[in-house]
Design an enzyme around this catalytic site. Structure first.
Site, PDB file in Angstrom:
ATOM      1  N   HIS A 279      45.117  66.025 -26.313  1.00  0.00           N
ATOM      2  CA  HIS A 279      45.863  64.975 -27.007  1.00  0.00           C
ATOM      3  C   HIS A 279      47.344  64.935 -26.632  1.00  0.00           C
ATOM      4  O   HIS A 279      48.044  64.002 -27.007  1.00  0.00           O
ATOM      5  CB  HIS A 279      45.752  65.163 -28.525  1.00  0.00           C
ATOM      6  CG  HIS A 279      44.371  64.949 -29.065  1.00  0.00           C
ATOM      7  ND1 HIS A 279      43.713  63.747 -28.964  1.00  0.00           N
ATOM      8  CD2 HIS A 279      43.524  65.801 -29.703  1.00  0.00           C
ATOM      9  CE1 HIS A 279      42.516  63.846 -29.525  1.00  0.00           C
ATOM     10  NE2 HIS A 279      42.377  65.078 -29.960  1.00  0.00           N
TER      11      HIS A 279
ATOM     12  N   ARG B 264      44.257  73.989 -24.339  1.00  0.00           N
ATOM     13  CA  ARG B 264      43.090  73.184 -24.713  1.00  0.00           C
ATOM     14  C   ARG B 264      42.869  72.176 -23.592  1.00  0.00           C
ATOM     15  O   ARG B 264      43.718  71.320 -23.341  1.00  0.00           O
ATOM     16  CB  ARG B 264      43.292  72.469 -26.046  1.00  0.00           C
ATOM     17  CG  ARG B 264      42.101  71.569 -26.379  1.00  0.00           C
ATOM     18  CD  ARG B 264      42.023  71.181 -27.841  1.00  0.00           C
ATOM     19  NE  ARG B 264      43.136  70.344 -28.269  1.00  0.00           N
ATOM     20  CZ  ARG B 264      43.242  69.847 -29.503  1.00  0.00           C
ATOM     21  NH1 ARG B 264      42.317  70.116 -30.417  1.00  0.00           N
ATOM     22  NH2 ARG B 264      44.287  69.098 -29.835  1.00  0.00           N
TER      23      ARG B 264
ATOM     24  N   ASP C 181      43.600  79.262 -13.010  1.00  0.00           N
ATOM     25  CA  ASP C 181      44.325  79.546 -11.776  1.00  0.00           C
ATOM     26  C   ASP C 181      45.838  79.476 -11.984  1.00  0.00           C
ATOM     27  O   ASP C 181      46.603  80.166 -11.303  1.00  0.00           O
ATOM     28  CB  ASP C 181      43.926  78.554 -10.681  1.00  0.00           C
ATOM     29  CG  ASP C 181      42.541  78.815 -10.119  1.00  0.00           C
ATOM     30  OD1 ASP C 181      41.916  79.827 -10.493  1.00  0.00           O
ATOM     31  OD2 ASP C 181      42.078  77.988  -9.301  1.00  0.00           O
TER      32      ASP C 181
ATOM     33  N   GLU D  94      34.138  71.108 -34.614  1.00  0.00           N
ATOM     34  CA  GLU D  94      34.709  69.828 -35.032  1.00  0.00           C
ATOM     35  C   GLU D  94      33.663  68.804 -35.459  1.00  0.00           C
ATOM     36  O   GLU D  94      34.029  67.688 -35.827  1.00  0.00           O
ATOM     37  CB  GLU D  94      35.518  69.224 -33.875  1.00  0.00           C
ATOM     38  CG  GLU D  94      36.672  70.087 -33.398  1.00  0.00           C
ATOM     39  CD  GLU D  94      37.477  69.423 -32.304  1.00  0.00           C
ATOM     40  OE1 GLU D  94      38.573  68.934 -32.603  1.00  0.00           O
ATOM     41  OE2 GLU D  94      36.993  69.372 -31.151  1.00  0.00           O
TER      42      GLU D  94
ATOM     43  N   ASP E 113      39.143  66.408 -37.272  1.00  0.00           N
ATOM     44  CA  ASP E 113      37.864  66.005 -36.681  1.00  0.00           C
ATOM     45  C   ASP E 113      36.699  66.435 -37.558  1.00  0.00           C
ATOM     46  O   ASP E 113      35.752  65.666 -37.779  1.00  0.00           O
ATOM     47  CB  ASP E 113      37.715  66.604 -35.284  1.00  0.00           C
ATOM     48  CG  ASP E 113      38.480  65.821 -34.239  1.00  0.00           C
ATOM     49  OD1 ASP E 113      38.097  64.683 -33.944  1.00  0.00           O
ATOM     50  OD2 ASP E 113      39.471  66.352 -33.709  1.00  0.00           O
TER      51      ASP E 113
END
Length: 256
Positions: A48, A73, A87, A151, A177
């Site tokens: 988001h 996230r 990485d 969620e 959520d």
């Protein structure tokens, strides 16, 4: 404190109650401000937030400089997206909106090199000191932390199996959520929501893993801790700016 070596993220999760915040502005400076503020960990939000993978390079660096743990996230828990952030050197990866133990197991596999998983093998990246860390591959699988978000109603129904999925370290509730999925409000005063949170905590305790949740303020965070959450996010960089700005302008208008 500048120069403090971060505690390995797995140890951080197991160390007791910790507090972090979500960083979504994509700003290295905002990340450093949050790190200096005293949080135990920062979670860079690519689902988001306004930032992207390129922004993570500086954000991870300043968090490390101040001895703060780092998590990301991802937008979607695919092999490529998980591998990319690992990485870059992040310590923990959060997967949004997983609905079953099978989906959790697939996510975990993307965080580990073969034969335990299917992460692409390379060493010319930041996490491996661009090939100068000879022991990186031997310890990488054990070092990464997997955070699965709860969620949805299907995830809640399968929460015990998800919690027991090998390699899952934390179940993290997305309050808005989950509340929306349950047709209620994200408040501990809402019986259905409160019961859902308790079921997540119970599943985590049974599996011996961490229970996490995001709180909008300190009072809510304290209530979450009281019912058993120990990996607690409080607000976000953008929310702190918005709330601080609103309070300032309202205060000055009230005085003039």
């Amino acid at each position: 404190m500048v120069g403090t070596k971060p505690m390995p993220f797995g140890e951080l999760v197991r160390s007791g109650t910790t507090y972090g915040t979500f960083v979504g502005l994509g700003s290295t400076v905002a990340a450093e401000v949050c790190a200096i503020a005293g949080f135990d960990w920062l979670l860079f939000d690519l689902e988001h937030g306004a930032g992207n993978e390129r922004d993570l390079i500086g954000q991870i660096a300043v968090a490390r400089r101040h001895g703060v743990g780092t998590a990301v996230r991802v937008e979607t828990p695919t092999r490529i997206r998980c591998g990319r952030v690992l990485d870059l050197g992040v310590e923990a990866v959060m997967a949004p909106r997983l609905d079953s133990a099978e989906e959790a197991a697939e996510f975990v596999s993307h965080l580990r090199y073969p034969p335990q998983g299917d992460r692409g093998v390379a060493t010319y990246h930041s996490a491996a000191a661009f090939g100068l860390d000879p022991d990186y591959l031997s310890r990488a699988n054990d070092a990464v932390v997997a955070i699965v978000q709860i969620e949805t109603q299907p995830a809640l129904s399968d929460v015990e199996r998800i919690a027991r999925t090998p390699g899952v370290d934390v179940l993290f509730v997305g309050p808005r959520d989950l509340a929306a999925a349950l047709g209620t409000t994200p408040s501990l005063d809402a019986p259905d929501f409160a019961a859902a949170l308790r079921s997540v905590v119970t599943a985590c305790r049974g599996a011996g893993i961490g229970a996490g949740v995001l709180a909008g303020d300190a009072a809510t965070a304290a209530r979450y801790v009281q019912i058993g959450f120990a990996f607690v996010g409080i607000g976000s960089d953008s929310a702190f700016i918005a709330q601080g700005g609103r309070q300032a302008i309202r205060a000055v208008k009230a005085l003039t």
